[in-house]
Design a protein around this motif. Sequence first.
Motif, mmCIF file in Angstrom:
data_model
loop_
_atom_site.group_PDB
_atom_site.id
_atom_site.type_symbol
_atom_site.label_atom_id
_atom_site.label_comp_id
_atom_site.label_asym_id
_atom_site.label_seq_id
_atom_site.Cartn_x
_atom_site.Cartn_y
_atom_site.Cartn_z
ATOM 1 N N GLY A 150 -2.847 2.965 6.883
ATOM 2 C CA GLY A 150 -4.129 3.332 7.498
ATOM 3 C C GLY A 150 -5.049 4.166 6.607
ATOM 4 N N ASN A 151 -4.573 4.580 5.430
ATOM 5 C CA ASN A 151 -5.365 5.456 4.566
ATOM 6 C C ASN A 151 -6.678 4.781 4.159
ATOM 7 N N GLU A 152 -7.788 5.522 4.370
ATOM 8 C CA GLU A 152 -9.126 4.949 4.141
ATOM 9 C C GLU A 152 -9.305 4.412 2.729
ATOM 10 N N TYR A 153 -8.731 5.105 1.758
ATOM 11 C CA TYR A 153 -8.847 4.688 0.365
ATOM 12 C C TYR A 153 -8.135 3.345 0.162
ATOM 13 N N TRP A 154 -6.938 3.214 0.746
ATOM 14 C CA TRP A 154 -6.186 1.958 0.603
ATOM 15 C C TRP A 154 -6.841 0.831 1.373
ATOM 16 N N ARG A 155 -7.528 1.165 2.455
ATOM 17 C CA ARG A 155 -8.264 0.140 3.207
ATOM 18 C C ARG A 155 -9.359 -0.471 2.331
ATOM 19 N N THR A 185 0.824 -1.204 0.000
ATOM 20 C CA THR A 185 0.000 0.000 0.000
ATOM 21 C C THR A 185 0.862 1.259 0.000
ATOM 22 N N GLU A 186 0.225 2.382 -0.287
ATOM 23 C CA GLU A 186 0.941 3.654 -0.190
ATOM 24 C C GLU A 186 1.010 4.091 1.283
ATOM 25 N N GLU A 187 -0.076 3.795 2.016
ATOM 26 C CA GLU A 187 -0.173 4.212 3.417
ATOM 27 C C GLU A 187 -1.114 3.233 4.106
ATOM 28 N N ASP A 226 -0.903 12.577 -13.858
ATOM 29 C CA ASP A 226 -1.788 12.249 -14.989
ATOM 30 C C ASP A 226 -3.144 12.934 -14.831
ATOM 31 N N ARG A 227 -3.669 12.928 -13.612
ATOM 32 C CA ARG A 227 -4.970 13.586 -13.390
ATOM 33 C C ARG A 227 -4.873 15.080 -13.683
ATOM 34 N N LEU A 228 -3.772 15.669 -13.225
ATOM 35 C CA LEU A 228 -3.590 17.104 -13.454
ATOM 36 C C LEU A 228 -3.426 17.388 -14.948
ATOM 37 N N GLN A 243 2.634 9.439 -10.128
ATOM 38 C CA GLN A 243 2.230 9.547 -11.531
ATOM 39 C C GLN A 243 0.713 9.694 -11.677
ATOM 40 N N ASN A 244 -0.063 9.048 -10.790
ATOM 41 C CA ASN A 244 -1.521 9.184 -10.952
ATOM 42 C C ASN A 244 -1.961 10.637 -10.732
ATOM 43 N N GLN A 245 -1.282 11.329 -9.811
ATOM 44 C CA GLN A 245 -1.627 12.729 -9.548
ATOM 45 C C GLN A 245 -1.243 13.595 -10.744
ATOM 46 N N SER A 279 -6.518 14.074 -4.740
ATOM 47 C CA SER A 279 -6.464 12.758 -4.088
ATOM 48 C C SER A 279 -7.551 12.681 -3.004
ATOM 49 N N ALA A 280 -7.715 11.469 -2.450
ATOM 50 C CA ALA A 280 -8.935 11.153 -1.685
ATOM 51 C C ALA A 280 -9.255 12.070 -0.490
ATOM 52 N N LEU A 281 -8.243 12.604 0.189
ATOM 53 C CA LEU A 281 -8.555 13.404 1.380
ATOM 54 C C LEU A 281 -8.501 14.906 1.118
ATOM 55 N N ILE A 298 -1.182 -1.339 -9.109
ATOM 56 C CA ILE A 298 -2.571 -1.045 -8.766
ATOM 57 C C ILE A 298 -2.684 0.440 -8.453
ATOM 58 N N ASP A 299 -3.794 1.054 -8.828
ATOM 59 C CA ASP A 299 -4.073 2.474 -8.552
ATOM 60 C C ASP A 299 -3.247 3.427 -9.426
ATOM 61 N N THR A 300 -1.953 3.129 -9.567
ATOM 62 C CA THR A 300 -1.050 3.951 -10.380
ATOM 63 C C THR A 300 -0.153 3.015 -11.163
ATOM 64 N N VAL A 311 1.354 -3.797 -6.256
ATOM 65 C CA VAL A 311 1.969 -2.607 -5.663
ATOM 66 C C VAL A 311 1.574 -1.352 -6.437
ATOM 67 N N LYS A 312 1.486 -0.238 -5.738
ATOM 68 C CA LYS A 312 1.250 1.028 -6.423
ATOM 69 C C LYS A 312 2.471 1.356 -7.286
ATOM 70 N N GLY A 313 2.271 1.621 -8.563
ATOM 71 C CA GLY A 313 3.383 1.923 -9.463
ATOM 72 C C GLY A 313 4.107 3.195 -9.033
ATOM 73 N N PHE A 335 -12.118 14.216 -5.208
ATOM 74 C CA PHE A 335 -11.818 12.919 -5.802
ATOM 75 C C PHE A 335 -12.221 11.847 -4.802
ATOM 76 N N ASP A 336 -12.793 10.762 -5.289
ATOM 77 C CA ASP A 336 -13.135 9.576 -4.493
ATOM 78 C C ASP A 336 -14.449 9.700 -3.720
ATOM 79 N N LEU A 337 -14.841 8.519 -3.196
ATOM 80 C CA LEU A 337 -16.172 8.407 -2.590
ATOM 81 C C LEU A 337 -16.081 8.046 -1.108
ATOM 82 N N ALA A 383 -15.520 9.716 -9.094
ATOM 83 C CA ALA A 383 -15.607 8.402 -8.446
ATOM 84 C C ALA A 383 -14.531 7.472 -8.974
ATOM 85 N N GLN A 384 -13.854 6.780 -8.034
ATOM 86 C CA GLN A 384 -12.982 5.664 -8.389
ATOM 87 C C GLN A 384 -13.518 4.470 -7.608
ATOM 88 N N TYR A 385 -13.143 3.271 -7.988
ATOM 89 C CA TYR A 385 -13.677 2.080 -7.320
ATOM 90 C C TYR A 385 -12.555 1.201 -6.752
HETATM 91 C C1 BGC Z 1 -5.322 8.025 -5.068
HETATM 92 C C2 BGC Z 1 -4.283 7.243 -4.284
HETATM 93 C C3 BGC Z 1 -3.881 7.981 -3.031
HETATM 94 C C4 BGC Z 1 -5.106 8.365 -2.233
HETATM 95 C C5 BGC Z 1 -4.677 9.216 -1.058
HETATM 96 C C6 BGC Z 1 -6.475 8.458 -4.190
HETATM 97 O O1 BGC Z 1 -7.294 9.323 -4.925
HETATM 98 O O2 BGC Z 1 -5.830 7.248 -6.135
HETATM 99 O O3 BGC Z 1 -3.138 7.041 -5.072
HETATM 100 O O4 BGC Z 1 -3.040 7.183 -2.248
HETATM 101 O O5 BGC Z 1 -6.009 9.115 -3.043
HETATM 102 O O6 BGC Z 1 -5.658 9.462 -0.125
#
Ligand code: BGC
Length: 325
Positions: free
Chosen positions: A50-55, A46-48, A179-181, A175-177, A230-232, A127-129, A102-104, A255-257, A275-277
């Motif tokens: 305890g991060n809710e998104y990674w959970r 995971t990237e983190e 790419d989104r930007l 990279q995902n950040q 990103s999610a938070l 995964i994710d990136t 693993v996150k790329g 970003f995210d749900l 939304a991402q899933y």
């Molecule tokens: C991203 C993840 C990131 C998370 C952070 C999500 O939007 O896809 O790469 O770790 O936000 O909270």
Amino acid sequence: MLRKIGFLVLFIISFSFMIYYGKETFYIDQKASTEMSHDYHFALITEEVGNEYWRLIEKGAKQAAEENDVYLEYVGPKLADDEERLETFDRMIAADVDGIIVKGMNDERFPQLVKKAKDRKIPVATIDTDNPTSNRDFYVGTDNFQAGYLAGRTLIKETEGKQKIAVIIGLKEAQNQLDRLAGFEKAIEDVDRMELIGVSESRITEVGAADGTYQLLKNHGNITVFFGVSALDGIGIVQAIEEINPTSRPYVLAFDLLPETLSLIENDKIQATVAQYPQEMGQQAVEQMVQWYQNQQPDSIQHTETGIIKQEDILNGEIIPKEEQ
Ligand code: BGC
């Protein structure tokens, strides 16, 4: 008397050692036997932790693991930290797991680790990136450029007149950040009334997003839109807006749900979210890794869905199923 006390102290010390090491041995034995009682042992890095998104990614992955007799280890840094993530990757290779998800990463050591794993016949999925040039076996996750593009198009549709846009990005090296930007900038590039005036980094924390928003609002009084990438970030942006309470409230695109994001949308503090899933990502990655072992080469790029969620799509904190809308 003194000898008796000495004896007693010695006895207590050796007894404690016996209990401690006994427990450790038992734990290691138990872990080894749990691993061995499964068909496969995969690591999800995971990237983190305890991060809710990674959970949510973990939740989907664990479900698929249970259904496919996989022992799944969820590991990684407590707080986003590339060095620790690379070390964890290396440790999992050394542990000779059967698959790594693993996150790329963009770091030059990432492809080297992918090679090291593959030399040892350990398949690697991102995964994710993604990092498509790393020679990983496959990617499961959002099409991040498209997701950013969708965010930009949404903003064009939902606003009128001149817009001054500020962006809070999770991590500048992710990279995902980026790419989104890039997708977002592409969507607004030919639209004169859209102007990107600043980007700040949150280090994927709410407090980082709040601080960035605060600074941006202080330096540019006339921001009309905040986009949290990103999610938070959306949650942090709202915290700062509430505190500063500007005369005209900026439009917030998140970003995210995550549950708090949905609740802020219901309360009209965030106007829309991309939304991402993540649960589906986790599930699909584990399933595809199992397929890899059944000699069915998974498709190299597997995009999960994205979409836009607004107030009318939510009821009591839940997304209204499409068929009921
Ligand atoms: C991203 C993840 C990131 C998370 C952070 C999500 O939007 O896809 O790469 O770790 O936000 O909270």
